[in-house]
Design a protein around this motif. Sequence first.
Motif, mmCIF file in Angstrom:
data_model
loop_
_atom_site.group_PDB
_atom_site.id
_atom_site.type_symbol
_atom_site.label_atom_id
_atom_site.label_comp_id
_atom_site.label_asym_id
_atom_site.label_seq_id
_atom_site.Cartn_x
_atom_site.Cartn_y
_atom_site.Cartn_z
ATOM 1 N N THR A 280 0.826 -1.208 0.000
ATOM 2 C CA THR A 280 0.000 0.000 0.000
ATOM 3 C C THR A 280 0.859 1.256 0.000
ATOM 4 O OG1 THR A 280 -1.792 1.151 1.150
ATOM 5 C CG2 THR A 280 -0.191 0.005 2.523
ATOM 6 N N LEU A 281 2.041 1.179 -0.618
ATOM 7 C CA LEU A 281 2.956 2.312 -0.687
ATOM 8 C C LEU A 281 2.801 3.036 -2.015
ATOM 9 C CD1 LEU A 281 6.161 0.574 0.736
ATOM 10 C CD2 LEU A 281 4.562 2.041 1.983
ATOM 11 N N PRO A 282 3.115 4.326 -2.061
ATOM 12 C CA PRO A 282 3.086 5.046 -3.342
ATOM 13 C C PRO A 282 4.050 4.415 -4.335
ATOM 14 C CG PRO A 282 3.271 6.567 -1.486
ATOM 15 C CD PRO A 282 3.483 5.197 -0.933
ATOM 16 N N GLY A 283 3.593 4.281 -5.581
ATOM 17 C CA GLY A 283 4.426 3.635 -6.590
ATOM 18 C C GLY A 283 5.328 4.585 -7.349
ATOM 19 N N THR A 284 5.057 5.892 -7.270
ATOM 20 C CA THR A 284 5.868 6.880 -7.988
ATOM 21 C C THR A 284 6.142 8.066 -7.073
ATOM 22 O OG1 THR A 284 3.984 8.125 -8.877
ATOM 23 C CG2 THR A 284 4.751 6.206 -10.139
ATOM 24 N N SER A 285 7.106 8.881 -7.483
ATOM 25 C CA SER A 285 7.464 10.091 -6.738
ATOM 26 C C SER A 285 6.769 11.323 -7.285
ATOM 27 C CB SER A 285 8.988 10.295 -6.763
ATOM 28 O OG SER A 285 9.651 9.234 -6.137
ATOM 29 N N ASP A 286 5.806 11.132 -8.169
ATOM 30 C CA ASP A 286 5.103 12.274 -8.760
ATOM 31 C C ASP A 286 4.400 13.070 -7.670
ATOM 32 O OD1 ASP A 286 5.956 11.267 -11.150
ATOM 33 O OD2 ASP A 286 4.054 10.270 -11.624
ATOM 34 N N LEU B 172 10.732 -2.913 -4.618
ATOM 35 C CA LEU B 172 11.980 -2.242 -4.266
ATOM 36 C C LEU B 172 11.867 -0.740 -4.475
ATOM 37 C CD1 LEU B 172 14.925 -2.524 -3.397
ATOM 38 C CD2 LEU B 172 15.526 -2.918 -5.798
ATOM 39 N N GLN B 173 11.245 -0.330 -5.570
ATOM 40 C CA GLN B 173 11.090 1.092 -5.842
ATOM 41 C C GLN B 173 10.180 1.761 -4.816
ATOM 42 O OE1 GLN B 173 9.612 1.943 -9.746
ATOM 43 N NE2 GLN B 173 9.685 4.170 -9.488
ATOM 44 N N GLU B 174 9.097 1.088 -4.424
ATOM 45 C CA GLU B 174 8.183 1.659 -3.438
ATOM 46 C C GLU B 174 8.883 1.860 -2.096
ATOM 47 O OE1 GLU B 174 3.991 -0.285 -5.138
ATOM 48 O OE2 GLU B 174 5.068 -1.216 -3.467
ATOM 49 N N CYS B 175 9.681 0.879 -1.673
ATOM 50 C CA CYS B 175 10.408 1.016 -0.407
ATOM 51 C C CYS B 175 11.417 2.155 -0.475
ATOM 52 C CB CYS B 175 11.105 -0.301 -0.059
ATOM 53 S SG CYS B 175 9.965 -1.661 0.332
ATOM 54 N N ALA B 176 12.062 2.314 -1.634
ATOM 55 C CA ALA B 176 13.016 3.410 -1.796
ATOM 56 C C ALA B 176 12.316 4.760 -1.709
ATOM 57 C CB ALA B 176 13.750 3.262 -3.125
ATOM 58 N N ILE B 177 11.142 4.883 -2.338
ATOM 59 C CA ILE B 177 10.378 6.134 -2.286
ATOM 60 C C ILE B 177 9.949 6.426 -0.852
ATOM 61 C CG2 ILE B 177 8.216 7.223 -2.988
ATOM 62 C CD1 ILE B 177 8.475 5.745 -5.667
ATOM 63 N N PHE B 178 9.481 5.420 -0.143
ATOM 64 C CA PHE B 178 9.049 5.615 1.244
ATOM 65 C C PHE B 178 10.186 6.167 2.094
ATOM 66 C CE2 PHE B 178 8.809 4.112 5.593
ATOM 67 C CZ PHE B 178 7.534 4.472 5.972
ATOM 68 N N LEU B 179 11.363 5.527 2.028
ATOM 69 C CA LEU B 179 12.475 5.946 2.882
ATOM 70 C C LEU B 179 13.039 7.297 2.461
ATOM 71 C CD1 LEU B 179 14.289 2.512 3.277
ATOM 72 C CD2 LEU B 179 13.008 3.752 5.029
ATOM 73 N N GLU B 180 12.786 7.695 1.222
ATOM 74 C CA GLU B 180 13.269 9.007 0.773
ATOM 75 C C GLU B 180 12.418 10.140 1.335
ATOM 76 O OE1 GLU B 180 14.196 11.437 -3.403
ATOM 77 O OE2 GLU B 180 13.246 9.450 -3.444
ATOM 78 N N HIS B 181 11.130 9.887 1.540
ATOM 79 C CA HIS B 181 10.207 10.964 1.909
ATOM 80 C C HIS B 181 9.721 10.887 3.351
ATOM 81 C CE1 HIS B 181 9.738 12.467 -2.251
ATOM 82 N NE2 HIS B 181 9.865 11.188 -2.595
ATOM 83 N N VAL B 182 9.971 9.795 4.054
ATOM 84 C CA VAL B 182 9.519 9.638 5.436
ATOM 85 C C VAL B 182 10.738 9.526 6.336
ATOM 86 C CG1 VAL B 182 8.162 8.249 7.034
ATOM 87 C CG2 VAL B 182 7.417 8.471 4.661
ATOM 88 N N VAL B 183 10.797 10.411 7.332
ATOM 89 C CA VAL B 183 11.914 10.425 8.273
ATOM 90 C C VAL B 183 11.508 9.651 9.520
ATOM 91 C CG1 VAL B 183 13.459 11.858 9.653
ATOM 92 C CG2 VAL B 183 12.692 12.646 7.397
ATOM 93 N N VAL B 184 12.285 8.630 9.829
ATOM 94 C CA VAL B 184 11.995 7.729 10.946
ATOM 95 C C VAL B 184 13.119 7.844 11.965
ATOM 96 C CG1 VAL B 184 11.630 5.317 11.590
ATOM 97 C CG2 VAL B 184 10.758 6.166 9.414
ATOM 98 N N PRO B 185 12.829 7.829 13.250
ATOM 99 C CA PRO B 185 13.899 7.861 14.262
ATOM 100 C C PRO B 185 14.865 6.695 14.082
ATOM 101 C CG PRO B 185 11.771 8.265 15.289
ATOM 102 C CD PRO B 185 11.485 7.855 13.873
ATOM 103 N N SER B 186 16.116 6.956 14.324
ATOM 104 C CA SER B 186 17.140 5.926 14.099
ATOM 105 C C SER B 186 17.050 4.792 15.103
ATOM 106 C CB SER B 186 18.536 6.561 14.166
ATOM 107 O OG SER B 186 18.727 7.184 15.428
#
Length: 671
Positions: A299-305, A328-342
């Motif tokens: 249920t992740l966004p499929g594009t960065s549009d 793989l692309q969806e997970c990359a987009i998620f981690l690029e736009h969502v900041v999670v505590p380390s």
Amino acid sequence: MNSQDSRIVAGLVLPSSSSCNHQNHFTTTIQSSDFMTDTTSKNACETQFDQIDQEILRYEEAVRDLKSRRNLLAPISKLPAEILCAIFVFCTLPDPLTPTNYAADYRWRWITVTHTSRLWRNTALSCPTLWSKPEFTKTEWAYEMIRRSKMAPLTIEVTSNYWLTPRVVDAVSEGLKHLPRINELHLSASRDNMDKLLSGINSPAPFLRTLYLDIGRSDYYYHSRAEPYILPEDFLGGDASRLSHIELTRCHLRWDSSLLRNISFLKVHNPGPPAPTLDQFIGALSGMPQLEILDLENTLPGTSDTEHTEKPGVSLPRLRKLRTVGSLQECAIFLEHVVVPSNATIHIMAKCSDIPDEGSPTIQLIHDVCQRLPVARETATTSSATNSPLIKSLLVQSMGIGSGLIVEAWNSVAKSRPTATALNPSREINLNPLATAPSVGWLKLEFTWQSAVIRQIHNDVVVAICRPLPLAQLRHLHIRNGYQDSVNSPTFARTFGTLPKVNSLTVEGTSTYEFVDALNYHTGSQSATGYNGLASSSSSNPNPGRPTLAFPALRTLKLLEADFDRDHEAENTLLEPLMDCLMHRYEHKSEIHKLILERCSHLNSEDVAELQGIVADVDWDHIECGYSDTEDEDMDDEFDDEMDDVFGGEAYFGYGASYISSDEDMMFMGF
């Protein structure tokens, strides 16, 4: 009157028919008199029975009164009703020590408190909370419990579509009529039954805190082929001000729904199309500043549009646990736009659509995903101390030829953790905040693909995953790989051999040959730059600039399920290379202090004796196996016997004899 003209009846001498014209009339009169006498006697007996029964009841009631008065003198009867109610409610909670298979049998044992004493029964009946979770599989119970719960917050729970007969559906619908006081709504049902239950549920739910709707696991028919259920736009009237916990499986809720506000626990699995746009997704998460648990599957966004001029993003400062499953692309987009505590527990499952060959975009994207992890971001942006947990234990595991790779990290060096996880590598990180899972890593990465694997695929993927991770403080490394052609020695030595603090190495599976060979490699200058710009201290090497042995700090080596005759050449093909490796490290002042051998095949006591001549501390389990088929079969039988001891011998199905009935109403016992 002679004997021929007379007869004796009931001791009376009656005239014969020839001598008396009134014989019939007289006989009828006598019979009627007898009947009246019998009836009178019977009525008198019944009257006496009734009198005696009533007297018995009076005595029994008197005895009960005496017992009740006696019970009131007991210390436990001095407790206030509020405390007794709290104890009774505690008795309804599930026992964490009870196996899940038997939980249903134990669920209603608390009902005995209503049959213990008059005081306890009256107290229980006057405690609405005790009846606030109706048992819908027993419809008569459900209606009565709803009545007894009065205005207490209700829990509506149906855990399986199997129980949803028409009568049960009606009972659940009756419970849903009390929506203004429902505290928890948990429904696992087929799509049709879900529609029957939720259609028309468009009024506010001011007390609702937990919403759990599941189509996917209602039963085995619906798990894999059920169409998602689309929740109506007016579901709950869009008003559930106290809602903080949402779990949806194959249920689609619009991402702009007002229900997704101030959520602390969000789980959405396989909601079906359409997938959210990046703007919708970021907008929804922006309305959840209190979010602590996030579990998203397909249920992740499929594009960065995006419609924004700047890159959208959101920070989740209170997030403690994260699990995402997607491409793989969806997970990359998620981690690029969502900041999670380390310091959040993170589980990423990424499915690669293309084969991760050397130099392919897939390899680069795997690297990008790992580089965007919070722990890698903080390490790359600052050299000062941070709140990021240190990676001290690492498990690298092959999922099989053409399947994928798992990398799992811990912030401790407890030996049992990587080993325990290796026994069940597919288990998910437990996102239940009340549960503890000490054997599950703080960071877990899974990358899967489908291909006929070639030699370099696993090597390249391992490098792409591990290079961005801060491994400078790594103490224990566990390699689990059952496929000898998927790794090679140079890559392993270059990837992990430069780590300065690895003092314990566990190698599991048939790739032991390659990893033993890697321990002989020299990794270049000791002062060379290591992971994440870390420069190894030259003080540990008396000759800076000269090549050093891989894993300079290694002191404990564990070989688990290693085959010392992997190529089946009827001779010990691993023993000699292992002895050479141990001697080589001894000569270079990097000797192994402890060697552990567990469940190894084609290894005997004579071989171990030779190893003891090089390593003083050799811990061997004394298992000799692999020399004959009969021996292996005996070991399998022993393993099966052990499993029988653990699981009780026979599989347990169903819910116990008390739940067997062709009609759910036949199970009503009355209370």
